[in-house]
Design an enzyme around this catalytic site. Structure first.
Site, short mmCIF file in Angstrom:
data_model
loop_
_atom_site.label_atom_id
_atom_site.label_comp_id
_atom_site.label_asym_id
_atom_site.label_seq_id
_atom_site.Cartn_x
_atom_site.Cartn_y
_atom_site.Cartn_z
N GLY A 11 0.82 -1.21 0.00
CA GLY A 11 0.00 0.00 0.00
C GLY A 11 0.85 1.25 0.00
O GLY A 11 1.95 1.27 0.56
N GLY A 75 -0.54 -9.62 -6.75
CA GLY A 75 0.38 -10.11 -7.76
C GLY A 75 0.97 -11.46 -7.43
O GLY A 75 0.62 -12.11 -6.45
N GLY A 114 6.32 -3.05 3.50
CA GLY A 114 5.94 -3.46 4.84
C GLY A 114 6.38 -4.88 5.14
O GLY A 114 7.22 -5.46 4.42
N ILE A 138 2.26 2.53 7.38
CA ILE A 138 1.56 3.72 7.86
C ILE A 138 1.15 3.55 9.31
O ILE A 138 0.95 4.53 10.04
CB ILE A 138 0.33 4.01 6.96
CG1 ILE A 138 -0.13 5.46 7.10
CG2 ILE A 138 -0.79 3.03 7.23
CD1 ILE A 138 -1.18 5.86 6.09
N ASP A 139 1.05 2.29 9.76
CA ASP A 139 0.60 2.00 11.12
C ASP A 139 1.69 2.19 12.18
O ASP A 139 1.41 2.11 13.37
CB ASP A 139 0.07 0.57 11.22
CG ASP A 139 -1.20 0.36 10.42
OD1 ASP A 139 -1.92 1.36 10.18
OD2 ASP A 139 -1.46 -0.79 10.01
N MET A 181 -7.19 4.04 10.09
CA MET A 181 -6.44 2.83 9.79
C MET A 181 -5.75 2.34 11.06
O MET A 181 -5.59 3.09 12.02
CB MET A 181 -5.43 3.09 8.68
CG MET A 181 -6.08 3.28 7.33
SD MET A 181 -4.89 3.46 5.99
CE MET A 181 -6.00 3.32 4.58
N GLU A 233 -9.50 0.54 12.70
CA GLU A 233 -10.22 -0.44 11.89
C GLU A 233 -10.10 -1.86 12.44
O GLU A 233 -10.97 -2.69 12.21
CB GLU A 233 -9.72 -0.40 10.45
CG GLU A 233 -8.26 -0.79 10.29
CD GLU A 233 -7.77 -0.69 8.86
OE1 GLU A 233 -8.61 -0.57 7.94
OE2 GLU A 233 -6.54 -0.73 8.64
N HIS A 281 -8.63 5.78 2.79
CA HIS A 281 -7.41 6.07 2.05
C HIS A 281 -7.02 7.53 2.04
O HIS A 281 -5.92 7.87 1.58
CB HIS A 281 -7.56 5.55 0.62
CG HIS A 281 -7.49 4.05 0.54
ND1 HIS A 281 -8.57 3.25 0.81
CD2 HIS A 281 -6.45 3.22 0.26
CE1 HIS A 281 -8.22 1.98 0.69
NE2 HIS A 281 -6.95 1.93 0.36
N GLN A 283 -6.07 8.95 4.47
CA GLN A 283 -4.90 8.96 5.36
C GLN A 283 -3.61 8.61 4.62
O GLN A 283 -2.52 8.96 5.06
CB GLN A 283 -5.10 7.96 6.51
CG GLN A 283 -6.26 8.29 7.42
CD GLN A 283 -6.73 7.08 8.19
OE1 GLN A 283 -6.32 6.86 9.33
NE2 GLN A 283 -7.58 6.26 7.59
#
Length: 356
Positions: A11, A75, A114, A138-139, A181, A233, A281, A283
């Site tokens: 992401g 993918g 990540g 992002i977390d 998130m 979330e 999103h 964020q």
């Protein structure tokens, strides 16, 4: 001359382009050539999609959100199953990736991603590919590094939303649930909830009982007229989270705020005027703030330093105000969770916040 590959995977978040700018400029100072692969691992697999990145290509892109290399969290190379699970990537896919990198003369590959992307990178490293990892979450939930880029910008977006929603909540005496998130760690919800002076903060680390939450809402609404609730979330009600699987990949979370409103209405019909806002999103996107830009530039430069030092199969980490490297296996092995001893958590308790 060394030829260094670089890719962004998983992401997106604010700061990815700043990592690219930092890496390319640091590489240029050393006379290295940088090759950027498009759409993460898919750009390495056949048919390969890549381009040379020069200083002219990256100059000033730190102010841009997203990634000029594009990215994907789907993918043929996906190794993440969700909640810490990892699957073995087929041998033919790993071999194809290695052979394509060898054919392009790539001496080292910088993987910006990540825990899922870095878990994939570890499997490729076993075939002899020199890997340097850059943490992208992002977390802010990797235990091996103190801060990850994108987190500060996400918190800023969430706080701005809380400030705006507060005025409409007060005007209508409503209970407003703001969903951020935070899959398995609630750092965004905790930091933004505290900074935004939320009345309740619900985190994945601390399951709560719905009856206790409704009791809190009754008391708070009677005394204050409106209530601001920030919920991650991945927050769990009665030890359950709102989630659904997508194929064989990562568990997709979201919808906890709507689920909470439904459950509250069942338990206390007509008692509260409930509204929800899922930030989603928003964020991830947009211009990174100064803190994320400077941190991401440092990560990019440090990744090239790691290549120069031969520190392969390691991840660049920010610890104690300095850049260092740690083994990728160590980095992806343990999540950094909110605990009862976390300063923001303790501060929220002192302010009378319902925090679970």
């Amino acid at each position: 001359m060394k030829r260094v590959g670089i890719m962004t995977s998983g992401g997106d978040c604010s700061g990815l382009n700043a990592v690219l700018e930092g890496a390319v400029k640091a590489a240029d100072r050393r006379g290295y050539e940088v090759v950027g692969f498009s759409r993460g691992w898919e750009g390495i697999l056949s048919p390969s999609d890549y381009r040379r990145l020069t200083v002219a290509d990256v100059n000033g892109i730190s102010a841009l959100g997203g990634t000029i290399l594009k990215t994907t969290n789907k993918g043929r190379f996906g190794a993440k199953l969700g909640a810490g699970g990892v699957r073995a990537i087929p041998d033919d896919i790993l071999t194809e990736a290695r052979d394509n990198l060898v054919a392009l003369g790539i001496d080292a590959l910088i993987v910006i991603g990540g825990d899922g992307s870095l878990s994939s990178a570890l499997q490729l490293a076993e075939l002899g590919v020199n890997i340097v990892g850059v943490p992208k979450t992002i977390d802010n939930d990797l235990s091996a590094t103190d801060r990850t880029f994108g987190f500060s910008s996400a918190v800023q977006v969430a706080v701005e939303a809380i400030d705006r929603i507060r005025t409409t909540a007060a005007s209508h005496d409503r209970v407003m649930l703001i969903e951020t998130m935070g899959r398995h760690a609630g750092w965004i919800a905790l930091r933004s909830g505290l900074a935004g002076l939320a009345d309740a903060i619900l985190l994945p680390e601390f399951p709560f009982r719905l009856v206790d939450f409704v009791e809190f809402l009754d008391d708070h609404q009677a005394r204050n007229g409106c209530t601001i609730v920030v919920v991650a979330e991945g927050a769990m009600v009665e030890d359950k989270m709102v989630a659904r699987e997508e194929g064989q990949g990562e568990v997709r979370l979201g919808g906890i705020s709507n689920r909470l409103m439904e459950d509250i209405e069942i338990l206390a019909p007509g008692r509260f005027d409930l509204r929800g806002a899922v930030l989603g999103h928003v964020q991830r996107g947009g211009t990174p703030n100064p803190a994320d830009r400077s941190l991401a530039l440092a990560y990019g430069a440090a990744a090239i330093q790691a290549v120069e030092a031969g520190a392969f199969n390691r991840m660049v980490a920010y610890q104690n105000l300095k850049m260092t490297t740690v083994s990728i296996a160590e980095a992806v092995g343990t999540l950094k969770n909110v605990t009862p001893n976390t300063l923001d958590y303790l501060t929220a308790l002192e302010l009378g916040v319902f925090i679970h």
